[in-house]
Design an enzyme around this catalytic site. Sequence first.
Site, PDB file in Angstrom:
ATOM      1  N   ASP A   1       0.849  -1.197   0.000  1.00 14.05           N
ATOM      2  CA  ASP A   1       0.000   0.000   0.000  1.00 14.05           C
ATOM      3  C   ASP A   1       0.882   1.244   0.000  1.00 14.05           C
TER       4      ASP A   1
ATOM      5  N   ILE B   1       1.924   0.981  -6.487  1.00 15.07           N
ATOM      6  CA  ILE B   1       1.682  -0.079  -7.486  1.00 15.07           C
ATOM      7  C   ILE B   1       2.107   0.352  -8.890  1.00 15.07           C
TER       8      ILE B   1
ATOM      9  N   ALA C   1      -5.887  -2.016  -4.478  1.00 17.03           N
ATOM     10  CA  ALA C   1      -5.407  -0.631  -4.442  1.00 17.03           C
ATOM     11  C   ALA C   1      -5.974   0.156  -5.619  1.00 17.03           C
ATOM     12  N   ALA C   2      -6.520   1.301  -5.315  1.00 13.67           N
ATOM     13  CA  ALA C   2      -7.115   2.148  -6.358  1.00 13.67           C
ATOM     14  C   ALA C   2      -7.442   3.506  -5.761  1.00 13.67           C
TER      15      ALA C   2
ATOM     16  N   THR D   1      -3.269   5.689 -11.246  1.00 13.46           N
ATOM     17  CA  THR D   1      -3.316   4.612 -10.237  1.00 13.46           C
ATOM     18  C   THR D   1      -4.106   3.400 -10.741  1.00 13.46           C
TER      19      THR D   1
ATOM     20  N   THR E   1     -15.657  -2.828  -9.719  1.00 19.57           N
ATOM     21  CA  THR E   1     -16.890  -2.182  -9.256  1.00 19.57           C
ATOM     22  C   THR E   1     -18.047  -2.394 -10.236  1.00 19.57           C
ATOM     23  N   ASP E   2     -19.264  -2.312  -9.711  1.00 18.07           N
ATOM     24  CA  ASP E   2     -20.443  -2.378 -10.594  1.00 18.07           C
ATOM     25  C   ASP E   2     -20.582  -1.119 -11.452  1.00 18.07           C
ATOM     26  N   GLU E   3     -19.847  -0.056 -11.101  1.00 19.84           N
ATOM     27  CA  GLU E   3     -20.004   1.200 -11.836  1.00 19.84           C
ATOM     28  C   GLU E   3     -19.531   1.101 -13.283  1.00 19.84           C
TER      29      GLU E   3
ATOM     30  N   TYR F   1     -13.800   7.845 -12.684  1.00 21.18           N
ATOM     31  CA  TYR F   1     -13.493   6.690 -11.821  1.00 21.18           C
ATOM     32  C   TYR F   1     -13.897   5.390 -12.504  1.00 21.18           C
TER      33      TYR F   1
ATOM     34  N   LYS G   1     -11.661   2.185 -13.911  1.00 23.60           N
ATOM     35  CA  LYS G   1     -11.821   0.801 -13.433  1.00 23.60           C
ATOM     36  C   LYS G   1     -12.170  -0.116 -14.619  1.00 23.60           C
TER      37      LYS G   1
ATOM     38  N   ASN H   1     -21.980  -1.114  -3.777  1.00 20.22           N
ATOM     39  CA  ASN H   1     -21.514  -0.221  -2.695  1.00 20.22           C
ATOM     40  C   ASN H   1     -21.320  -0.960  -1.380  1.00 20.22           C
TER      41      ASN H   1
ATOM     42  N   ARG I   1     -24.195  15.735  -8.308  1.00 22.63           N
ATOM     43  CA  ARG I   1     -22.893  15.273  -8.825  1.00 22.63           C
ATOM     44  C   ARG I   1     -22.970  15.274 -10.357  1.00 22.63           C
TER      45      ARG I   1
HETATM   46  P1  NAD Z   1     -10.058   3.042  -0.426  1.00 27.03           P
HETATM   47  O1  NAD Z   1      -9.971   4.331  -1.167  1.00 27.03           O
HETATM   48  O2  NAD Z   1     -10.662   3.025   0.930  1.00 27.03           O
HETATM   49  O3  NAD Z   1      -8.603   2.383  -0.293  1.00 27.03           O
HETATM   50  C1  NAD Z   1      -7.702   2.348  -1.369  1.00 27.03           C
HETATM   51  C2  NAD Z   1      -6.352   1.892  -0.834  1.00 27.03           C
HETATM   52  O4  NAD Z   1      -5.438   1.827  -1.956  1.00 27.03           O
HETATM   53  C3  NAD Z   1      -5.720   2.855   0.177  1.00 27.03           C
HETATM   54  O5  NAD Z   1      -5.173   2.130   1.261  1.00 27.03           O
HETATM   55  C4  NAD Z   1      -4.633   3.555  -0.614  1.00 27.03           C
HETATM   56  O6  NAD Z   1      -3.529   3.979   0.192  1.00 27.03           O
HETATM   57  C5  NAD Z   1      -4.226   2.466  -1.592  1.00 27.03           C
HETATM   58  N1  NAD Z   1      -3.614   3.011  -2.811  1.00 27.03           N
HETATM   59  C6  NAD Z   1      -4.106   4.001  -3.593  1.00 27.03           C
HETATM   60  N2  NAD Z   1      -3.229   4.262  -4.600  1.00 27.03           N
HETATM   61  C7  NAD Z   1      -2.200   3.397  -4.444  1.00 27.03           C
HETATM   62  C8  NAD Z   1      -0.995   3.174  -5.165  1.00 27.03           C
HETATM   63  N3  NAD Z   1      -0.677   3.897  -6.226  1.00 27.03           N
HETATM   64  N4  NAD Z   1      -0.156   2.197  -4.745  1.00 27.03           N
HETATM   65  C9  NAD Z   1      -0.462   1.452  -3.647  1.00 27.03           C
HETATM   66  N5  NAD Z   1      -1.565   1.655  -2.906  1.00 27.03           N
HETATM   67  C10 NAD Z   1      -2.423   2.609  -3.302  1.00 27.03           C
HETATM   68  O7  NAD Z   1     -10.819   2.045  -1.406  1.00 27.03           O
HETATM   69  P2  NAD Z   1     -11.906   0.911  -1.069  1.00 27.03           P
HETATM   70  O8  NAD Z   1     -13.227   1.538  -0.946  1.00 27.03           O
HETATM   71  O9  NAD Z   1     -11.380   0.056   0.001  1.00 27.03           O
HETATM   72  O10 NAD Z   1     -11.887   0.110  -2.459  1.00 27.03           O
HETATM   73  C11 NAD Z   1     -10.944  -0.931  -2.678  1.00 27.03           C
HETATM   74  C12 NAD Z   1     -11.152  -1.488  -4.066  1.00 27.03           C
HETATM   75  O11 NAD Z   1     -12.479  -2.000  -4.176  1.00 27.03           O
HETATM   76  C13 NAD Z   1     -10.996  -0.476  -5.178  1.00 27.03           C
HETATM   77  O12 NAD Z   1     -10.341  -1.114  -6.254  1.00 27.03           O
HETATM   78  C14 NAD Z   1     -12.414  -0.092  -5.546  1.00 27.03           C
HETATM   79  O13 NAD Z   1     -12.501   0.294  -6.895  1.00 27.03           O
HETATM   80  C15 NAD Z   1     -13.128  -1.403  -5.297  1.00 27.03           C
HETATM   81  N6  NAD Z   1     -14.553  -1.281  -4.922  1.00 27.03           N
HETATM   82  C16 NAD Z   1     -14.933  -0.493  -3.890  1.00 27.03           C
HETATM   83  C17 NAD Z   1     -16.283  -0.454  -3.515  1.00 27.03           C
HETATM   84  C18 NAD Z   1     -16.765   0.395  -2.350  1.00 27.03           C
HETATM   85  O14 NAD Z   1     -17.963   0.500  -2.144  1.00 27.03           O
HETATM   86  N7  NAD Z   1     -15.895   1.004  -1.565  1.00 27.03           N
HETATM   87  C19 NAD Z   1     -17.229  -1.217  -4.216  1.00 27.03           C
HETATM   88  C20 NAD Z   1     -16.792  -2.006  -5.293  1.00 27.03           C
HETATM   89  C21 NAD Z   1     -15.451  -2.045  -5.623  1.00 27.03           C
HETATM   90  O1  DAU Z   2     -20.954   1.003  -6.589  1.00 30.48           O
HETATM   91  C1  DAU Z   2     -19.666   0.765  -6.098  1.00 30.48           C
HETATM   92  C2  DAU Z   2     -18.982   2.084  -5.809  1.00 30.48           C
HETATM   93  O2  DAU Z   2     -19.596   2.610  -4.648  1.00 30.48           O
HETATM   94  C3  DAU Z   2     -17.486   1.936  -5.609  1.00 30.48           C
HETATM   95  O3  DAU Z   2     -16.896   1.467  -6.795  1.00 30.48           O
HETATM   96  C4  DAU Z   2     -16.864   3.274  -5.204  1.00 30.48           C
HETATM   97  O4  DAU Z   2     -15.476   3.100  -4.934  1.00 30.48           O
HETATM   98  C5  DAU Z   2     -17.571   3.767  -3.956  1.00 30.48           C
HETATM   99  O5  DAU Z   2     -17.070   5.031  -3.593  1.00 30.48           O
HETATM  100  C6  DAU Z   2     -19.079   3.847  -4.186  1.00 30.48           C
HETATM  101  O6  DAU Z   2     -19.396   4.879  -5.133  1.00 30.48           O
HETATM  102  P1  DAU Z   2     -20.637   5.894  -4.921  1.00 30.48           P
HETATM  103  O7  DAU Z   2     -20.361   7.108  -5.689  1.00 30.48           O
HETATM  104  O8  DAU Z   2     -21.922   5.204  -5.140  1.00 30.48           O
HETATM  105  O9  DAU Z   2     -20.491   6.170  -3.311  1.00 30.48           O
HETATM  106  P2  DAU Z   2     -20.641   7.504  -2.440  1.00 30.48           P
HETATM  107  O10 DAU Z   2     -20.604   7.081  -1.018  1.00 30.48           O
HETATM  108  O11 DAU Z   2     -19.699   8.566  -2.884  1.00 30.48           O
HETATM  109  O12 DAU Z   2     -22.109   7.990  -2.801  1.00 30.48           O
HETATM  110  C7  DAU Z   2     -23.249   7.170  -2.573  1.00 30.48           C
HETATM  111  C8  DAU Z   2     -24.466   7.920  -3.084  1.00 30.48           C
HETATM  112  O13 DAU Z   2     -24.691   9.059  -2.234  1.00 30.48           O
HETATM  113  C9  DAU Z   2     -24.314   8.467  -4.480  1.00 30.48           C
HETATM  114  O14 DAU Z   2     -25.559   8.406  -5.140  1.00 30.48           O
HETATM  115  C10 DAU Z   2     -23.919   9.920  -4.274  1.00 30.48           C
HETATM  116  C11 DAU Z   2     -24.642  10.284  -2.987  1.00 30.48           C
HETATM  117  N1  DAU Z   2     -23.954  11.282  -2.130  1.00 30.48           N
HETATM  118  C12 DAU Z   2     -22.666  11.054  -1.782  1.00 30.48           C
HETATM  119  C13 DAU Z   2     -21.981  11.933  -0.978  1.00 30.48           C
HETATM  120  C14 DAU Z   2     -20.537  11.708  -0.593  1.00 30.48           C
HETATM  121  C15 DAU Z   2     -24.645  12.384  -1.655  1.00 30.48           C
HETATM  122  O15 DAU Z   2     -25.832  12.562  -1.951  1.00 30.48           O
HETATM  123  N2  DAU Z   2     -23.974  13.271  -0.855  1.00 30.48           N
HETATM  124  C16 DAU Z   2     -22.670  13.107  -0.493  1.00 30.48           C
HETATM  125  O16 DAU Z   2     -22.106  13.971   0.233  1.00 30.48           O
END
Ligand code: NAD
Ligand code: DAU
Length: 375
Positions: free
Chosen positions: A35, A62, A84-85, A102, A139-141, A181, A185, A210, A312
């Site tokens: 990381d 990475i 990592a992302a 990244t 991600t599903d996005e 984003y 991905k 999510n 957004r």
């Molecule tokens: P996060 O942002 O919480 O964590 C990302 C981690 O990656 C951090 O620890 C950061 O330091 C590390 N990182 C970033 N750039 C890097 C680099 N260049 N080299 C090494 N490390 C690096 O992310 P998360 O929410 O835990 O998501 C993890 C993975 O899951 C991502 O690939 C994301 O696309 C995917 N994902 C997330 C969600 C969600 O809801 N959070 C849903 C579906 C998929």
């Molecule tokens: O679907 C998977 C994705 O879910 C992951 O790939 C992403 O890494 C993760 O961040 C997440 O993306 P979203 O954009 O859906 O998550 P976020 O928490 O940013 O937002 C959730 C919903 O809430 C979205 O419709 C935007 C809305 N939102 C978000 C924030 C931060 C608000 O209305 N107000 C806010 O301040």
Amino acid sequence: MKRNIIITGGAGFIGNHVVRLFTNKYSDYHIINVDKLTYAGNLANLKDVENNPNYTFVKADICDLDTILGIFRKYDVDGVIHLAAESHVDRSIKDPFTFAQTNVIGTLSMLQAAKTYWMEQVAEGKKQMSDFRFYHISTDEVYGALEMTNPEGIKSDISDHTVYGKELFREDTKYQPHSPYSASKASSDHFVRAFHDTYGLPTIVTNCSNNYGPYQFPEKLIPLFINNIRHRKPLPVYGNGENVRDWLYVEDHARAIDTIFHNGKTNETYNIGGFNEWKNIYLIKVLIKTVDRILNRPEGADSDLITFVTDRAGHDMRYAIDSTKLKRELGWEPSLQFEEGIEKTVRWYLNNQEWMDTITSGDYQKYYEDMYSNR
Ligand code: NAD
Ligand code: DAU
């Protein structure tokens, strides 16, 4: 069986749960957490496992191919779980280049290092390519947005939950990313499949909905809003709050990753979701109600914090995952009901105010320096 496994992004939100699950469950595995510790990486998330004998942390980027290849050679790596992302959509709208660097170049560097190391091993007759596994977390996005054909909600055909349209994302849904984003991905997913098709690297891709739960960086909706409700700060709801997300408890995602890493078929894609669609505005009301109840405030006392703000850019309307393939083929399904998951999550953030404060103050970034300077 002894296995050396790199988990990238282990200091982030989902990564720390995967590292915890693997180091605790598989004492014969050596888990190498790679990381860079960007703003989203926080080693305090891993305090409870940092002294496990089968755990090593390596601070590395990475995108740095030489360093990553060095890690493969040093630790004789058998498998990669690549998380990592850059993960936050709003940040990608402001700074798309960091996401391309990244998420695309970083993933490509991981693949190139894996391919180089494993081809050496095969050429020297030490290993067979089929012993390796590169598992990419996506991600599903990448699938774009679903239409909200039933704004009032209807019963799903395939599970006992409410959906806002019959259509769900399936593994064969075409890629149509909208945000920088999701575009980054999607590109990384394509590179992973290309390395399978071109070089025979055994790869797997999963696309998840999510996640929510402990240790999520408080830029994301759920931790941000819990913290704001607690401190009676405004809750910035994008647009009209009608957007729908499919929420999955993070430990259920970590369990799915465990199942798929061990039993999934290479060159396959699996969708992971919660069968749990929520309109943002309903979810926010549940958060307000839960925080108010736990803090002994009158029910709904904080509803006045809801503040509708500019939407957004390119805000995807609805995400919803069909994860029946994963259930049918590998027996995984979400274990936690949403009400239970939200209760646990709200209580965790309220009970871990110190964790939240070190992030909002920026002090968490000193943890790594302190940890090593004290040794
Ligand atoms: P996060 O942002 O919480 O964590 C990302 C981690 O990656 C951090 O620890 C950061 O330091 C590390 N990182 C970033 N750039 C890097 C680099 N260049 N080299 C090494 N490390 C690096 O992310 P998360 O929410 O835990 O998501 C993890 C993975 O899951 C991502 O690939 C994301 O696309 C995917 N994902 C997330 C969600 C969600 O809801 N959070 C849903 C579906 C998929
Ligand atoms: O679907 C998977 C994705 O879910 C992951 O790939 C992403 O890494 C993760 O961040 C997440 O993306 P979203 O954009 O859906 O998550 P976020 O928490 O940013 O937002 C959730 C919903 O809430 C979205 O419709 C935007 C809305 N939102 C978000 C924030 C931060 C608000 O209305 N107000 C806010 O301040």
